[in-house]
Design a protein around this motif. Structure first.
Motif, PDB file in Angstrom:
ATOM      1  N   LEU A 171       0.807  -1.270   0.108  1.00 44.41           N
ATOM      2  CA  LEU A 171      -0.057   0.007  -0.052  1.00 44.41           C
ATOM      3  C   LEU A 171       0.896   1.077   0.076  1.00 44.41           C
ATOM      4  CD1 LEU A 171      -2.980  -1.059   2.375  1.00 44.41           C
ATOM      5  CD2 LEU A 171      -3.008  -0.797  -0.010  1.00 44.41           C
ATOM      6  N   PRO A 175      -1.263   2.570  -3.159  1.00 44.60           N
ATOM      7  CA  PRO A 175      -2.176   2.693  -2.264  1.00 44.60           C
ATOM      8  C   PRO A 175      -3.674   2.607  -3.119  1.00 44.60           C
ATOM      9  CG  PRO A 175      -1.382   4.868  -3.158  1.00 44.60           C
ATOM     10  CD  PRO A 175      -0.470   3.968  -3.544  1.00 44.60           C
ATOM     11  N   ASN A 234     -10.291  -4.425  -0.722  1.00 46.00           N
ATOM     12  CA  ASN A 234      -9.691  -3.420   0.026  1.00 46.00           C
ATOM     13  C   ASN A 234     -10.676  -2.872   0.998  1.00 46.00           C
ATOM     14  OD1 ASN A 234     -11.593  -1.959  -1.683  1.00 46.00           O
ATOM     15  ND2 ASN A 234     -10.207  -0.801  -2.596  1.00 46.00           N
ATOM     16  N   PHE A 237      -8.802  -4.099   4.245  1.00 43.67           N
ATOM     17  CA  PHE A 237      -7.420  -3.832   4.526  1.00 43.67           C
ATOM     18  C   PHE A 237      -7.387  -3.253   5.897  1.00 43.67           C
ATOM     19  CE2 PHE A 237      -5.857  -3.057  -0.108  1.00 43.67           C
ATOM     20  CZ  PHE A 237      -6.258  -4.333  -0.385  1.00 43.67           C
TER      21      PHE A 237
END
Length: 290
Positions: A171, A175, A234, A237
């Motif tokens: 990330l 990102p 995501n 995450f």
């Protein structure tokens, strides 16, 4: 453009009816677009075809009531040719100490190459936007660096540390990742083809859901045998970065069972890992007997 209604009502519906009545389980339609919406009878015939056959169809990338209804069906898998893959990362979990194996199993010979080479080969190429190997082995680190494969050497004790370090590193550089796959280093029969199919399917589901994909095998009684790797969207995450000590992604599988999708492996042997020298020898033989 003006649709030729006689074509839809005549040859079009006749062809679809013939396909429905045929012995084949499959039907292929070259293209469905906006003109078909002008003929309700033809649209109804297409829906009957979808109800009774396995259909491979090409749809124009536009919105009409007819095309939207086809795409919205629960039994339809949509593959967008304009956007086939989302940016997906891959963390290769290579931090095990190999206590049951008795030595560094990731560097053990597997038909001519270290076992770690297999997952590195399966994850190579343009399939992943980024990948990183997370390991406590200096041998694995050196092997990866020689091949210019991103690798992170650490001395942290728990599985959650491997997840945290790997995902954080990806990330930091990327990102915008839509998801991240966590793969093990000791599944030498896992294939690139299975990983490609898994990532492509995830990319399509991601457009309308926030799934967790887990590779699995289907037993003879049709029961599901879950395995690895696991691919998280995501949305998860933040929780992956804050897992409890000595826990991995299974925490989220138990927390969100309704969003877990089991993806069938091309061969059940792809799920097999080599925790002992005997298991490694069995997998070597299995590869030759495929």
């Amino acid at each position: 453009m003006t649709p030729a209604m006689d074509g839809f009502l005549g040859l079009g519906i006749t062809s679809i009816t013939r396909s429905i009545e045929s012995a084949s389980q499959w039907a292929v339609i070259d293209e469905l677009g906006y003109l078909e919406s002008s003929c309700p009878e033809f649209c109804d015939a297409v829906f009957r075809l979808f109800d009774q056959k396995q259909v491979i169809a090409v749809l124009r990338s536009q919105s009409t009531p007819f095309l939207d209804a086809l795409r919205a069906r629960n039994d339809v898998f949509l593959y967008d040719l304009d956007h086939p893959l989302l940016p997906i990362g891959c963390v290769i979990m290579a931090s095990g100490l190999g206590k049951r194996f008795g030595s560094n199993k990731l560097m053990a010979d597997f038909n001519g190459k270290p076992m770690i080479y297999r997952i590195l080969s399966a994850t190579d190429g343009a399939l992943f936007a980024a990948r990183i190997v997370v390991t406590r082995s200096r041998e694995v680190e050196a092997f990866c660096r020689e091949r210019k494969i991103p690798v992170l050497l650490h001395a942290m004790p728990y599985r959650n540390h491997t997840v945290l370090l790997g995902l954080s590193a990806l990330l930091k550089e990327y990102p915008e990742l839509a998801g991240c796959m966590f793969a093990l280093g000791d599944q030498p029969l896992l294939t690139k083809e299975t990983l490609e199919a898994m990532v492509i399917t995830f990319s399509q589901y991601y457009q309308t859901a926030s799934p967790i994909f887990r590779l699995a095998a289907i037993a003879e009684d049709d029961s599901i045998i879950p395995g690895n790797p696991i691919l998280f969207g995501n949305r998860y995450f933040e929780e992956l970065l804050t897992l409890p000590d000595n826990h991995g992604g299974n925490v989220l599988l138990k927390k969100y069972p309704d969003v877990v999708r089991y993806f069938p492996a091309g061969d059940p042997l792809e799920l097999a890992d080599a925790d002992t020298p005997a298991e490694l020898e069995q997998l070597k033989k299995a590869e030759f007997n495929r």
